[in-house]
Scaffold this active site. Structure first.
Site, PDB file in Angstrom:
ATOM      1  N   TYR A 139     -35.190  18.270  26.940  1.00  8.67           N
ATOM      2  CA  TYR A 139     -35.120  19.188  25.792  1.00  8.67           C
ATOM      3  C   TYR A 139     -36.128  18.740  24.718  1.00  8.67           C
ATOM      4  O   TYR A 139     -36.683  19.562  23.986  1.00  8.67           O
ATOM      5  CB  TYR A 139     -33.693  19.271  25.241  1.00  8.67           C
ATOM      6  CG  TYR A 139     -33.433  20.509  24.411  1.00  8.67           C
ATOM      7  CD1 TYR A 139     -33.550  21.782  24.966  1.00  8.67           C
ATOM      8  CD2 TYR A 139     -33.067  20.411  23.070  1.00  8.67           C
ATOM      9  CE1 TYR A 139     -33.329  22.919  24.206  1.00  8.67           C
ATOM     10  CE2 TYR A 139     -32.824  21.540  22.307  1.00  8.67           C
ATOM     11  CZ  TYR A 139     -32.956  22.788  22.883  1.00  8.67           C
ATOM     12  OH  TYR A 139     -32.733  23.913  22.117  1.00  8.67           O
ATOM     13  N   LEU A 167     -34.324  32.785  17.603  1.00 10.60           N
ATOM     14  CA  LEU A 167     -35.727  32.593  17.948  1.00 10.60           C
ATOM     15  C   LEU A 167     -36.012  31.129  18.216  1.00 10.60           C
ATOM     16  O   LEU A 167     -35.586  30.265  17.453  1.00 10.60           O
ATOM     17  CB  LEU A 167     -36.609  33.063  16.776  1.00 10.60           C
ATOM     18  CG  LEU A 167     -36.324  34.466  16.239  1.00 10.60           C
ATOM     19  CD1 LEU A 167     -37.132  34.709  14.978  1.00 10.60           C
ATOM     20  CD2 LEU A 167     -36.654  35.512  17.287  1.00 10.60           C
ATOM     21  N   ASN A 219     -43.237  39.327  14.963  1.00  7.47           N
ATOM     22  CA  ASN A 219     -43.634  37.982  15.368  1.00  7.47           C
ATOM     23  C   ASN A 219     -43.595  37.122  14.115  1.00  7.47           C
ATOM     24  O   ASN A 219     -44.362  37.367  13.179  1.00  7.47           O
ATOM     25  CB  ASN A 219     -45.050  38.031  15.968  1.00  7.47           C
ATOM     26  CG  ASN A 219     -45.537  36.657  16.383  1.00  7.47           C
ATOM     27  OD1 ASN A 219     -45.006  35.639  15.941  1.00  7.47           O
ATOM     28  ND2 ASN A 219     -46.547  36.633  17.224  1.00  7.47           N
ATOM     29  N   LYS A 236     -34.358  21.766  16.775  1.00 12.13           N
ATOM     30  CA  LYS A 236     -32.960  22.171  16.510  1.00 12.13           C
ATOM     31  C   LYS A 236     -32.324  21.276  15.450  1.00 12.13           C
ATOM     32  O   LYS A 236     -31.503  21.744  14.650  1.00 12.13           O
ATOM     33  CB  LYS A 236     -32.128  22.158  17.797  1.00 12.13           C
ATOM     34  CG  LYS A 236     -32.482  23.259  18.795  1.00 12.13           C
ATOM     35  CD  LYS A 236     -32.316  24.672  18.239  1.00 12.13           C
ATOM     36  CE  LYS A 236     -32.358  25.718  19.358  1.00 12.13           C
ATOM     37  NZ  LYS A 236     -32.450  27.092  18.811  1.00 12.13           N
TER      38      LYS A 236
HETATM   39  O1  0WE Z   1     -33.152  26.280  23.335  1.00 10.13           O
HETATM   40  C1  0WE Z   1     -33.196  26.432  24.542  1.00 10.13           C
HETATM   41  C2  0WE Z   1     -34.474  26.884  25.227  1.00 10.13           C
HETATM   42  C3  0WE Z   1     -35.551  27.302  24.291  1.00 10.13           C
HETATM   43  C4  0WE Z   1     -36.918  27.422  24.906  1.00 10.13           C
HETATM   44  C5  0WE Z   1     -37.164  27.752  26.231  1.00 10.13           C
HETATM   45  C6  0WE Z   1     -38.470  27.880  26.695  1.00 10.13           C
HETATM   46  C7  0WE Z   1     -38.785  28.163  28.120  1.00 10.13           C
HETATM   47  C8  0WE Z   1     -40.165  28.765  28.330  1.00 10.13           C
HETATM   48  C9  0WE Z   1     -38.001  27.223  24.077  1.00 10.13           C
HETATM   49  N1  0WE Z   1     -39.257  27.335  24.500  1.00 10.13           N
HETATM   50  C10 0WE Z   1     -39.515  27.657  25.788  1.00 10.13           C
HETATM   51  N2  0WE Z   1     -40.817  27.751  26.178  1.00 10.13           N
HETATM   52  C11 0WE Z   1     -41.201  28.232  27.395  1.00 10.13           C
HETATM   53  O2  0WE Z   1     -42.396  28.257  27.731  1.00 10.13           O
HETATM   54  N3  0WE Z   1     -32.073  26.163  25.289  1.00 10.13           N
HETATM   55  C12 0WE Z   1     -30.895  25.645  24.633  1.00 10.13           C
HETATM   56  C13 0WE Z   1     -32.022  26.305  26.755  1.00 10.13           C
HETATM   57  C14 0WE Z   1     -32.364  24.992  27.359  1.00 10.13           C
HETATM   58  O3  0WE Z   1     -33.658  24.584  27.404  1.00 10.13           O
HETATM   59  C15 0WE Z   1     -33.660  23.322  27.961  1.00 10.13           C
HETATM   60  C16 0WE Z   1     -32.350  22.938  28.271  1.00 10.13           C
HETATM   61  C17 0WE Z   1     -31.514  24.014  27.880  1.00 10.13           C
HETATM   62  C18 0WE Z   1     -30.040  24.068  27.978  1.00 10.13           C
HETATM   63  C19 0WE Z   1     -34.721  22.470  28.212  1.00 10.13           C
HETATM   64  C20 0WE Z   1     -34.479  21.247  28.807  1.00 10.13           C
HETATM   65  C21 0WE Z   1     -33.196  20.868  29.114  1.00 10.13           C
HETATM   66  C22 0WE Z   1     -32.118  21.696  28.861  1.00 10.13           C
END
Ligand code: 0WE
Length: 264
Positions: free
Chosen positions: A158, A95, A67, A165
């Site tokens: 996002y 991560l 972690n 990012k």
């Molecule tokens: O980076 C990501 C997702 C990362 C992520 C996902 C979660 C879901 C559950 C980070 N933290 C969490 N926390 C949680 O509790 N992506 C590139 C995938 C993603 O996520 C989005 C996207 C896309 C594509 C969120 C909103 C809109 C589009």
């Protein structure tokens, strides 16, 4: 030819068989790398068991809980690498975490705590892992992280992850600059949306995927194994001249300036 034999590769961020990190681990293994895996431990040891079963075919020579919010676990991870490998050649950082609240609605409503959490887990962790890997890469190495277009352009919901990012991509450039003289390369892959555990927790991800299938130049989404192939390339000697770069593996979506069909 792409050949990673004799290289020690640590892969972080495998949560299940849909993880992009799993696609990367499989392709690094297929190219001959010796694999180490870290996982996010839970209280009941369920994650450990599930991920151990998943990665068993790759015969990982290291399998450790890590972690990144826990300094002691980070230290234990790199102590084990030092003891058992002596040297690391490839570090894969896959991560990210933001609270659910901060991935929906108005961006400006994010709390200080949720903003800081997303930044710590999703961006700072690349810095801490890279700093600890550096002394174990005396003859050079390759560090790779995963980004997303939402870090350079606005993608609805996002939100806080986009800011994390953006920071992550700048981390790549500053680390590449600092580590370059030691022949350590630092790059990112910006992957298009893929159905994974992380993305399926997001409302509207299916709409995002259908949008990409309709408008991306290749008229489809990318797979975890396609990201894995690009990762294997970037971590190989074939990419010896590439550092500080963000490579889009997104079926061409990033090139688009308008998403209308143009067919009237
Ligand atoms: O980076 C990501 C997702 C990362 C992520 C996902 C979660 C879901 C559950 C980070 N933290 C969490 N926390 C949680 O509790 N992506 C590139 C995938 C993603 O996520 C989005 C996207 C896309 C594509 C969120 C909103 C809109 C589009």
């Amino acid at each position: 030819m792409l050949n990673l034999s004799g290289k020690n590769a640590l892969v972080t961020g495998i949560a299940n068989n849909r993880s992009i990190a799993w696609g990367i681990a499989q392709q690094l293994h297929a190219a001959g790398a010796n694999i180490g895996v870290t996982y996010l431990p839970d209280d009941k040891g369920r994650a450990e068991k599930k991920i151990a079963e998943l990665v068993e075919p790759l015969q990982p020579s290291l399998f450790l809980p890590c972690n990144v919010q826990d300094e002691a676990q980070l230290q234990q991870t790199f102590d084990a690498i030092q003891d058992q490998w002596g040297r690391i050649d490839i570090l894969i950082h896959c991560l990210a975490f933001a609270s659910k609240d901060s991935l929906v609605g108005d961006f400006s409503s994010v709390s200080r705590q949720d903003f800081t959490l997303a930044m710590e887990v999703s961006a700072y962790s690349l810095v801490s892992l890279s700093r600890m890997a550096k002394p174990l890469m005396p003859e050079g190495g390759s560090i790779l992280t995963l980004s997303y277009l939402g870090g350079v352009r606005v993608v609805p919901n996002y939100n806080t992850m986009g800011i994390a990012k953006a920071a992550l991509e700048m981390n790549v450039r500053y680390l590449a600059s600092e580590f370059g003289p030691q022949n350590i390369r630092v790059n990112a892959i910006s992957a298009g949306p893929i159905r994974t555990l992380a993305s399926s927790a997001i409302g509207g991800i299916l709409d995002m995927i259908h949008h990409v299938e309709k408008f991306a130049p290749l008229r489809r989404t990318v797979t975890q194994l396609e990201v894995g192939n690009a990762a294997a390339f970037l971590c190989s000697d074939l990419a010896s001249g590439i550092t500080g770069q963000i490579l889009y593996v997104d079926a061409g979506y990033e090139t688009l300036g308008a998403t209308i069909s143009g067919e009237g």
